[in-house]
Design a protein around this motif. Structure first.
Motif, PDB file in Angstrom:
ATOM      1  N   LEU A 294       0.367  -1.480   0.178  1.00  0.00           N
ATOM      2  CA  LEU A 294      -0.246   0.020  -0.194  1.00  0.00           C
ATOM      3  C   LEU A 294       1.385   1.353  -0.167  1.00  0.00           C
ATOM      4  CD1 LEU A 294      -2.919  -1.023   2.989  1.00  0.00           C
ATOM      5  CD2 LEU A 294      -3.294  -1.005   0.190  1.00  0.00           C
ATOM      6  N   THR A 295       1.967   0.923   0.615  1.00  0.00           N
ATOM      7  CA  THR A 295       3.122   2.689   0.321  1.00  0.00           C
ATOM      8  C   THR A 295       3.266   2.623  -0.967  1.00  0.00           C
ATOM      9  OG1 THR A 295       4.673   0.464   1.327  1.00  0.00           O
ATOM     10  CG2 THR A 295       3.660   1.821   3.143  1.00  0.00           C
ATOM     11  N   THR A 296       3.538   1.723  -1.475  1.00  0.00           N
ATOM     12  CA  THR A 296       4.879   1.733  -2.705  1.00  0.00           C
ATOM     13  C   THR A 296       3.470   1.912  -4.576  1.00  0.00           C
ATOM     14  OG1 THR A 296       4.466  -0.957  -2.816  1.00  0.00           O
ATOM     15  CG2 THR A 296       6.122   0.227  -2.716  1.00  0.00           C
ATOM     16  N   ALA A 297       2.409   1.555  -3.637  1.00  0.00           N
ATOM     17  CA  ALA A 297       1.461   1.872  -5.144  1.00  0.00           C
ATOM     18  C   ALA A 297       0.905   3.113  -5.371  1.00  0.00           C
ATOM     19  CB  ALA A 297       0.214   1.277  -4.647  1.00  0.00           C
ATOM     20  N   THR A 298       0.788   3.251  -7.460  1.00  0.00           N
ATOM     21  CA  THR A 298       0.373   4.268  -7.932  1.00  0.00           C
ATOM     22  C   THR A 298      -0.744   5.194  -8.149  1.00  0.00           C
ATOM     23  OG1 THR A 298       0.532   3.888  -9.637  1.00  0.00           O
ATOM     24  CG2 THR A 298       2.616   4.619  -8.839  1.00  0.00           C
ATOM     25  N   LEU A 300      -4.961   3.563  -5.464  1.00  0.00           N
ATOM     26  CA  LEU A 300      -5.582   2.796  -4.951  1.00  0.00           C
ATOM     27  C   LEU A 300      -6.860   2.545  -4.705  1.00  0.00           C
ATOM     28  CD1 LEU A 300      -3.425   3.904  -1.416  1.00  0.00           C
ATOM     29  CD2 LEU A 300      -2.705   1.786  -2.761  1.00  0.00           C
ATOM     30  N   THR A 301      -7.098   1.298  -4.629  1.00  0.00           N
ATOM     31  CA  THR A 301      -8.672   2.024  -4.712  1.00  0.00           C
ATOM     32  C   THR A 301      -9.357   2.152  -3.813  1.00  0.00           C
ATOM     33  OG1 THR A 301      -8.797  -0.403  -3.694  1.00  0.00           O
ATOM     34  CG2 THR A 301      -8.556  -0.806  -6.332  1.00  0.00           C
ATOM     35  N   PRO A 302     -10.482   2.497  -3.199  1.00  0.00           N
ATOM     36  CA  PRO A 302     -11.519   2.953  -2.400  1.00  0.00           C
ATOM     37  C   PRO A 302     -11.415   2.007  -0.927  1.00  0.00           C
ATOM     38  CG  PRO A 302     -13.106   3.568  -4.004  1.00  0.00           C
ATOM     39  CD  PRO A 302     -11.760   2.821  -4.838  1.00  0.00           C
ATOM     40  N   ALA A 303     -11.004   0.375  -1.183  1.00  0.00           N
ATOM     41  CA  ALA A 303     -10.609  -0.391  -0.307  1.00  0.00           C
ATOM     42  C   ALA A 303      -9.703  -0.358   0.403  1.00  0.00           C
ATOM     43  CB  ALA A 303     -11.492  -1.179  -0.795  1.00  0.00           C
ATOM     44  N   GLU A 304      -8.552  -0.180  -0.716  1.00  0.00           N
ATOM     45  CA  GLU A 304      -7.006   0.182   0.037  1.00  0.00           C
ATOM     46  C   GLU A 304      -7.125   1.365   0.588  1.00  0.00           C
ATOM     47  OE1 GLU A 304      -5.042  -2.366  -3.983  1.00  0.00           O
ATOM     48  OE2 GLU A 304      -5.778  -0.186  -4.206  1.00  0.00           O
ATOM     49  N   LEU A 345      -0.649   6.731   3.241  1.00  0.00           N
ATOM     50  CA  LEU A 345      -1.610   7.910   2.115  1.00  0.00           C
ATOM     51  C   LEU A 345      -1.073   9.119   2.095  1.00  0.00           C
ATOM     52  CD1 LEU A 345      -4.158   7.467   5.417  1.00  0.00           C
ATOM     53  CD2 LEU A 345      -4.254   6.708   2.943  1.00  0.00           C
ATOM     54  N   ARG A 346       0.667   8.958   1.131  1.00  0.00           N
ATOM     55  CA  ARG A 346       1.135   9.462   0.249  1.00  0.00           C
ATOM     56  C   ARG A 346       0.505   9.779  -0.289  1.00  0.00           C
ATOM     57  NH1 ARG A 346       3.515  12.570   4.344  1.00  0.00           N
ATOM     58  NH2 ARG A 346       4.615  12.027   5.791  1.00  0.00           N
ATOM     59  N   GLY A 347       0.458  10.777  -1.173  1.00  0.00           N
ATOM     60  CA  GLY A 347      -0.672  11.217  -2.204  1.00  0.00           C
ATOM     61  C   GLY A 347       0.493  11.432  -3.484  1.00  0.00           C
ATOM     62  N   PRO A 348       0.107  11.301  -4.769  1.00  0.00           N
ATOM     63  CA  PRO A 348      -1.361  11.383  -5.234  1.00  0.00           C
ATOM     64  C   PRO A 348      -2.162   9.965  -5.253  1.00  0.00           C
ATOM     65  CG  PRO A 348       0.357  11.620  -7.232  1.00  0.00           C
ATOM     66  CD  PRO A 348       1.141  11.544  -5.633  1.00  0.00           C
ATOM     67  N   LEU A 349      -3.604   9.650  -4.814  1.00  0.00           N
ATOM     68  CA  LEU A 349      -3.383   7.917  -4.318  1.00  0.00           C
ATOM     69  C   LEU A 349      -4.254   7.352  -5.703  1.00  0.00           C
ATOM     70  CD1 LEU A 349      -3.955   8.016  -0.853  1.00  0.00           C
ATOM     71  CD2 LEU A 349      -2.176   7.245  -1.967  1.00  0.00           C
ATOM     72  N   PHE A 350      -4.845   8.639  -6.411  1.00  0.00           N
ATOM     73  CA  PHE A 350      -5.760   8.637  -7.234  1.00  0.00           C
ATOM     74  C   PHE A 350      -5.587   8.472  -8.240  1.00  0.00           C
ATOM     75  CE2 PHE A 350      -7.866   9.892  -3.662  1.00  0.00           C
ATOM     76  CZ  PHE A 350      -9.132   8.966  -3.140  1.00  0.00           C
ATOM     77  N   GLY A 351      -5.343   7.168  -9.480  1.00  0.00           N
ATOM     78  CA  GLY A 351      -5.094   7.274 -10.948  1.00  0.00           C
ATOM     79  C   GLY A 351      -5.570   7.672 -12.301  1.00  0.00           C
TER      80      GLY A 351
END
Length: 351
Positions: A294-298, A300-304, A345-351
């Motif tokens: 979760l800390t490395t994904a560019t 995240l889904t709402p659930a994540e 929760l370091r952004g940006p989290l929305f693709g």
């Protein structure tokens, strides 16, 4: 990006540029900039309160005295200032989101942006008719009401929660529900063997079981003075029996044990903190590799995002036990988790 992305990010992640109630003062200054933090009062005797203010965003701070770390008392966006700020929201925010509006923020527009991301703002009547909340992030949105000085439906504040996850649940109960459960709480208080009493009345599984335990815990907290040793025992039993969502009761146990530090002797306090840490490590909301992803994904889904929010909240609480933990293996395992917290929760989290 635009300023609506800022407000939607705040509501859905519960953070301002990745900052929230789990951040320390140095982290906030590093992101928002120097020169924004000032004493809240002119009186030197009250300098243990201060505020970091970009104009739009505020972080409030307090500490018990010099030499103690500053802790967040409140944070969020003072949206009612938008028309007076004339776009001056702070360099860090403008660098990320671009120019900010000079007109009021409408709740309907914010609600639509939040729903587009897969989240929902729902009424929070316990806080007032002008409050809505996003349950996963802990964010509260305050709007203007009919008959006030501001046109109805305008967002006044978007505020993050500084309460630990366990205490956030209290608003769900009505006065009638609490009153109906008073005899059950009194029965436990009168029972000489509380463990045996719990064994007799504990439900097997399901939402009714969670609700029963919650009513029991809430009822104990409403007794003055708090029967703190019984409360801690009930929280510990709830965690051991896995009554609620993973990690929730173990984190709550640690938070309440530390609040009761003046009542408990040092041996009792250390024992409760050690038990809470072991229980949390044995049943966290996610395993460590999943949390690390979760800390490395560019994006995240709402659930994540909700899982990231939950992990960050709980890790922040559980980490407060570290100074009093004696077992090195527990310390080492917990530090593997605390190393992840700043990166969640370091952004940006929305693709």
């Amino acid at each position: 990006m635009g300023d609506m992305d800022f407000f939607a990010d705040l509501v859905t992640t519960g953070t301002v540029l990745g900052l929230d109630h789990t951040s320390d003062l140095d982290e906030v200054v590093a992101v928002l900039g120097d020169g924004l933090t000032k004493p809240l009062h002119d009186d030197p005797e009250l300098w243990e309160y201060q505020i970091t203010d970009t104009g739009l965003v505020e972080f409030g701070w307090c500490r018990p005295g010099a030499g103690h770390p500053w802790e967040v008392t409140h944070f969020g966006a003072q949206a009612h200032r938008l028309e007076f700020l004339k776009g001056r929201a702070g360099r860090a925010l403008v660098d990320r989101y671009g120019k900010f509006r000079r007109k009021p923020l409408r709740f309907a527009d914010l609600d639509a942006a939040v729903r587009e991301r897969g989240f929902a703002l729902v009424p929070d009547p316990a806080a007032g008719d002008d409050h809505a909340c996003e349950s996963g992030s802990g964010i509260s949105v305050v709007t203007s009401a009919d008959g006030g000085p501001v046109k109805a439906g305008v967002v006044l504040k978007v505020l993050g929660s500084t309460r630990d996850p366990g205490r956030r649940r209290y608003h769900r109960l009505s006065t009638e529900q609490r009153a109906e459960f008073v005899p059950t709480v009194r029965a436990l208080l009168a029972e000489p063997d509380a463990h045996a009493w719990l064994d007799r009345y504990d439900r097997a599984s399901g939402p009714d079981r969670e609700h029963w335990w919650f009513l029991l815990t809430d009822g104990l907290f409403r007794i003055k003075p708090h029967p703190i040793r019984l409360i801690l025992m009930v929280l510990r039993e709830a965690a051991a029996r896995k009554v609620n969502a993973p990690g929730e009761d173990a984190a709550w146990l640690i938070a309440e044990a530390l609040r009761a530090g003046q009542v408990l002797d040092e041996r009792e306090l250390r024992e409760h903190l050690a038990a809470g840490a072991r229980l949390w490590l044995g049943d966290p909301p996610a395993d460590l590799p999943e949390a690390a992803k979760l800390t490395t994904a560019t994006s995240l889904t709402p659930a994540e995002i909700r899982l990231s929010r939950l992990l960050r909240d709980q890790i922040h609480v559980v980490a407060t036990a570290l100074p009093r933990l004696a077992e090195q293996s527990t310390v080492d395992r917990l530090r593997s988790w605390t190393a992840l917290k700043p990166r969640l929760l370091r952004g940006p989290l929305f693709g």
